[in-house]
Design a protein around this motif. Structure first.
Motif, mmCIF file in Angstrom:
data_model
loop_
_atom_site.group_PDB
_atom_site.id
_atom_site.type_symbol
_atom_site.label_atom_id
_atom_site.label_comp_id
_atom_site.label_asym_id
_atom_site.label_seq_id
_atom_site.Cartn_x
_atom_site.Cartn_y
_atom_site.Cartn_z
ATOM 1 N N SER A 142 18.742 33.888 12.767
ATOM 2 C CA SER A 142 18.165 35.236 12.826
ATOM 3 C C SER A 142 16.831 35.278 13.547
ATOM 4 N N LEU A 143 16.044 34.198 13.476
ATOM 5 C CA LEU A 143 14.704 34.201 14.052
ATOM 6 C C LEU A 143 14.535 33.276 15.241
ATOM 7 N N ASP A 144 15.300 32.158 15.262
ATOM 8 C CA ASP A 144 15.139 31.130 16.292
ATOM 9 C C ASP A 144 13.658 30.832 16.526
ATOM 10 N N PRO A 145 12.972 30.362 15.506
ATOM 11 C CA PRO A 145 11.511 30.293 15.572
ATOM 12 C C PRO A 145 10.972 29.181 16.458
ATOM 13 N N GLN A 146 9.832 29.449 17.047
ATOM 14 C CA GLN A 146 9.029 28.424 17.702
ATOM 15 C C GLN A 146 8.039 27.847 16.696
ATOM 16 N N CYS A 147 7.621 28.682 15.764
ATOM 17 C CA CYS A 147 6.751 28.317 14.653
ATOM 18 C C CYS A 147 7.191 29.181 13.474
ATOM 19 N N LEU A 148 6.676 28.889 12.291
ATOM 20 C CA LEU A 148 7.137 29.646 11.125
ATOM 21 C C LEU A 148 6.040 29.687 10.073
ATOM 22 N N SER A 149 5.960 30.802 9.373
ATOM 23 C CA SER A 149 5.086 30.888 8.211
ATOM 24 C C SER A 149 5.796 31.659 7.118
ATOM 25 N N GLY A 150 5.428 31.385 5.906
ATOM 26 C CA GLY A 150 5.997 32.095 4.774
ATOM 27 C C GLY A 150 5.072 31.992 3.589
ATOM 28 N N PHE A 151 5.275 32.857 2.605
ATOM 29 C CA PHE A 151 4.450 32.767 1.407
ATOM 30 C C PHE A 151 5.253 33.126 0.176
ATOM 31 N N ARG A 152 4.729 32.667 -0.955
ATOM 32 C CA ARG A 152 5.273 33.030 -2.259
ATOM 33 C C ARG A 152 4.300 33.973 -2.946
ATOM 34 N N LYS A 153 4.836 35.012 -3.544
ATOM 35 C CA LYS A 153 3.997 35.979 -4.252
ATOM 36 C C LYS A 153 4.470 36.096 -5.694
ATOM 37 N N ASN A 154 3.566 36.497 -6.571
ATOM 38 C CA ASN A 154 3.939 36.662 -7.967
ATOM 39 C C ASN A 154 4.374 38.092 -8.249
ATOM 40 N N GLU A 155 4.563 38.399 -9.521
ATOM 41 C CA GLU A 155 5.069 39.726 -9.891
ATOM 42 C C GLU A 155 4.053 40.830 -9.617
ATOM 43 N N LYS A 156 2.795 40.458 -9.402
ATOM 44 C CA LYS A 156 1.762 41.431 -9.048
ATOM 45 C C LYS A 156 1.611 41.583 -7.532
ATOM 46 N N PHE A 157 2.467 40.898 -6.776
ATOM 47 C CA PHE A 157 2.458 40.898 -5.318
ATOM 48 C C PHE A 157 1.235 40.174 -4.746
ATOM 49 N N GLU A 158 0.594 39.352 -5.569
ATOM 50 C CA GLU A 158 -0.484 38.488 -5.105
ATOM 51 C C GLU A 158 0.121 37.235 -4.489
ATOM 52 N N ILE A 159 -0.306 36.900 -3.277
ATOM 53 C CA ILE A 159 0.181 35.678 -2.653
ATOM 54 C C ILE A 159 -0.426 34.486 -3.374
#
Length: 258
Positions: A142-159
């Motif tokens: 879907s992305l065919d990335p050259q680089c990638l970032s991601g994050f996890r957030k809690n139930e309060k939407f705080e990363i």
């Protein structure tokens, strides 16, 4: 359950990438950079990047996502030169985003943003290690990335934690462009948009530096009045006052004329 959201950066690698031309390429972009924007142009880009997600594995994407704690970045890899460049990028972001506490960490245990520095040939394998083989195939498809970032957030939407994967062997311009975009997106504005021509969060735009337009977006996001978990309506209610203050700040740190 923690939700994971991802952003990828793709390039047309047929573009000139000679080492001697890369830094001049950044200088040229800085000389021609658009620095004057209407309120509507800034707010439009903010709403399009701060809400939604280019690729998400779970969880809602209709709320503000941001760190509410200090951000500490650790670079994991065998390239001291890339680590030094990343440290300068983090320092640049810290200087230009008024209410964001961001700095390098001495070790991974002290970090909530982990930057993995890999060779291009190891990118897909690294993505598989982070997200599993099945999801890595979905990401590649879907992305065919050259680089990638991601994050996890809690139930309060705080990363709570971000992962950034950068390739180290595609030249300085690609590294700097990837590092700025992916590190900034790991802080919250995870949604890429092709309808805003001034933001690096547009796969058709390559910067290599922290441009004025994206400084507006990150300063809006990290203003204390914009809180993790806010809805679109809640954000729109506070943006006029926030934007007025952000304009003053961005003008000051960039020495912009009236």
């Amino acid at each position: 359950m923690l939700a994971i959201l991802l952003a990828a950066l793709t390039f047309d690698l047929a573009l000139p990438s000679l080492a001697s031309a890369e830094l001049p390429a950044i200088a040229q972009r800085q000389r021609t950079e658009k620095k004057s924007f209407t309120d509507t142009e800034i707010v439009d880009g903010f709403m399009k990047t701060a809400f939604g997600a280019e690729y998400h594995l779970a969880g809602r994407v209709d709320r503000i996502r941001k760190y509410e704690a200090p951000v500490r970045v650790f670079a994991d890899g065998n390239r001291p030169d890339r680590k030094a460049q990343l440290a300068k990028i983090v320092a640049d972001i810290a200087t230009k985003v008024q209410h964001l506490d961001i700095a390098m960490a001495e070790n991974s245990d002290a970090a909530n943003v982990l930057v993995k520095l890999v060779r291009d040939r190891d990118l897909y394998r690294t993505i598989s290690t982070f997200y599993g083989g099945e999801r890595a195939r979905e990401i590649k498809s879907s992305l065919d990335p050259q680089c990638l970032s991601g994050f996890r957030k809690n139930e309060k939407f705080e990363i709570e934690h971000s992962d950034v994967i950068l390739t180290v062997d595609n030249g300085d311009f690609v590294f700097l462009d990837c590092a700025y975009e992916e590190l900034l997106q790991s802080l919250g504005p995870i949604n890429d948009t092709s309808s805003v021509p001034w933001t690096m969060f547009n796969d058709n735009v390559s910067m290599g530096f922290f441009d004025v337009y994206d400084q507006y977006l990150l300063n809006l996001l990290y203003d204390p009045r914009v809180k993790a978990g806010m809805t679109v309506a809640e954000v729109k209610a506070v943006l006029p006052n926030v934007l007025a203050d952000v304009r003053t700040w961005v003008k000051k740190v960039n020495d912009l004329a009236e």
